[in-house]
Design an enzyme around this catalytic site. Structure first.
Site, mmCIF file in Angstrom:
data_model
loop_
_atom_site.group_PDB
_atom_site.id
_atom_site.type_symbol
_atom_site.label_atom_id
_atom_site.label_comp_id
_atom_site.label_asym_id
_atom_site.label_seq_id
_atom_site.Cartn_x
_atom_site.Cartn_y
_atom_site.Cartn_z
ATOM 1 N N CYS A 111 2.172 5.898 -0.073
ATOM 2 C CA CYS A 111 1.956 4.563 0.523
ATOM 3 C C CYS A 111 1.418 4.632 1.954
ATOM 4 C CB CYS A 111 3.244 3.755 0.496
ATOM 5 S SG CYS A 111 3.931 3.593 -1.145
ATOM 6 N N HIS A 282 2.638 -1.637 5.805
ATOM 7 C CA HIS A 282 2.706 -1.393 4.366
ATOM 8 C C HIS A 282 3.607 -2.464 3.755
ATOM 9 C CE1 HIS A 282 3.319 0.206 0.495
ATOM 10 N NE2 HIS A 282 4.499 0.763 0.736
ATOM 11 N N ASN A 312 4.289 -4.215 -4.119
ATOM 12 C CA ASN A 312 3.959 -2.962 -3.420
ATOM 13 C C ASN A 312 2.830 -2.268 -4.193
ATOM 14 O OD1 ASN A 312 3.842 -0.344 -2.455
ATOM 15 N ND2 ASN A 312 6.062 -0.048 -2.401
#
Ligand code: COA
Length: 355
Positions: A111, A282, A312
């Site tokens: 990520c 993020h 996500n």
């Protein structure tokens, strides 16, 4: 120094899956998911591949930038779910998107991919354009950084604690060399060994034709378990081929890793967090962003929060949120923008730039 963002764009797959849809798959509810994560829906790629989504995002980003496909000198693709291992995801995208003059390769920093990808691309750009270098190195005047994920392929759809969190999509940014641009002001990259496998997804090797020894199947974590840190790992926890996660521990680490990266990048850039116009974190959980904001004493209004409609999306997340910030008119020329990432590895990092 010398790189500026010329354009960005995102691409989402057609299928929207709401929290109510999720509650028909696992024992969960819209109320629980919204309260604990801020997620309302996510997009899932049914027919779309990573190659499809990334190529579409890149084509839109290049159009926004007014740059032709053949002008791109470098393509860095960040992903943990490539369509194939060979060719790399970047090579597939290069061919599909017609980036006929680009060197292309993949980068896996989970990520945090966006931050690592931008660091690599801007460093290559700067060193190739430094005076006297263009004859020794591939000159890189235009670079494309794309994050793309089809996380739906590595989700355990029976695990309610993780399957509600993730989604698919692509985000792309076009960088242009510009002597006069301030561009990247500072960056901060960090790794922390994930000896307890807080975030994992096993690679699976079929050794049925392997002619040496009697191994039949081997996984990434079985290799780790034979190593010096074997005592930290529990073979029973391996969910081969799908994302395994210790939610609460990841949450705790993520909120402080995010705050640390934001502070360090600002310190290195010689500016105070108060002088940052917009922070693009993020998008893992809205509560992680809130915790970090509180720690940093920065009002939530200064953060771009996009997680509600996408979940996500790992390596795509920061670039998709950056696109949302541009589309909403939140990023203007001269603004200080702070990108912050954290994720599997464990990796974390931040990049401060002037738009
Ligand atoms: N729906 C309903 N209940 C759920 C649920 C769901 N989707 N997922 C878990 N629960 C339940 C648990 O089983 C537990 O029940 P119990 O109390 O009866 O045992 C309860 O909710 C609380 O679980 P807990 O794990 O403490 O919840 P939480 O507040 O920590 O939220 C996460 C769980 C996963 C949302 C949260 O820990 C998180 O976001 N962690 C970080 C994950 C992440 O960002 N990963 C990627 C990083 S890049």
């Amino acid at each position: 120094m010398g790189c500026r963002i010329a354009g960005c764009a995102k691409e989402l797959p057609d299928l929207t899956v709401t929290n109510d849809d999720m509650s028909r798959i696992v024992d969960t509810s819209d109320e629980w998911i919204v309260k604990r994560t801020g997620i309302h829906e996510r997009h899932i790629a049914v027919g779309e591949t990573c190659t499809d989504m990334a190529s579409a995002a890149i084509t839109k980003a290049l159009a926004n930038a007014g740059i032709q496909h053949e002008e791109v000198d470098l393509l860095v693709c960040m992903t943990i779910t490539p369509d194939t291992i060979i060719p790399s995801q970047a090579c597939l995208i290069r061919a599909r998107a017609g980036l006929s003059n680009a060197v292309a390769f993949d980068l896996n920093a989970a990520c945090t991919g966006c931050i690592y990808g931008l660091e690599v691309a801007t460093s290559m750009m700067e060193s190739s354009m430094a005076q006297g270098s263009s004859e020794q190195k591939n000159p890189i005047r235009h670079a494309v950084i794309v994050g793309v994920e089809r996380l739906s392929r590595i989700i355990d759809w029976t695990d309610r604690a993780s399957c509600v969190l993730f989604g698919d999509g692509a985000g792309a940014v076009v960088l242009e060399w510009d002597e006069k641009a301030k561009g990247i002001l500072s960056s901060f990259l960090k790794n922390t060994d994930d000896l307890d496998m807080l975030l994992s997804c096993d690679q699976h090797y079929d050794l049925s034709t392997f002619p040496f020894g009697d191994a039949q199947v081997e996984t990434g974590s079985s290799i780790m378990w034979q190593g010096p840190n074997a005592s930290h790992l529990d073979p029973e926890r391996s969910t081969c081929g799908s994302i395994g996660m210790e939610g609460q521990q990841v949450f705790k680490w993520a909120s402080s890793a995010m705050a640390e990266a934001a502070e360090e990048a600002c310190k290195r850039g010689g500016i105070s967090l108060e002088d940052v116009d917009v922070i693009i974190p993020h998008q893992a959980n809205e509560r992680i962003i809130r915790f970090a904001a509180k720690k940093l004493k920065v009002p939530m209004e200064r953060f771009q929060v996009s997680i509600g409609s996408v979940g996500n999306t790992s390596a795509s997340s920061v670039l998709m949120a950056l696109t949302d910030a541009y589309d909403a008119g939140r990023v203007n020329p001269g603004d200080k923008v702070l990108l912050v990432g954290f994720g599997g590895g464990l990796t974390s990092g931040a990049m401060l730039l002037e738009a």
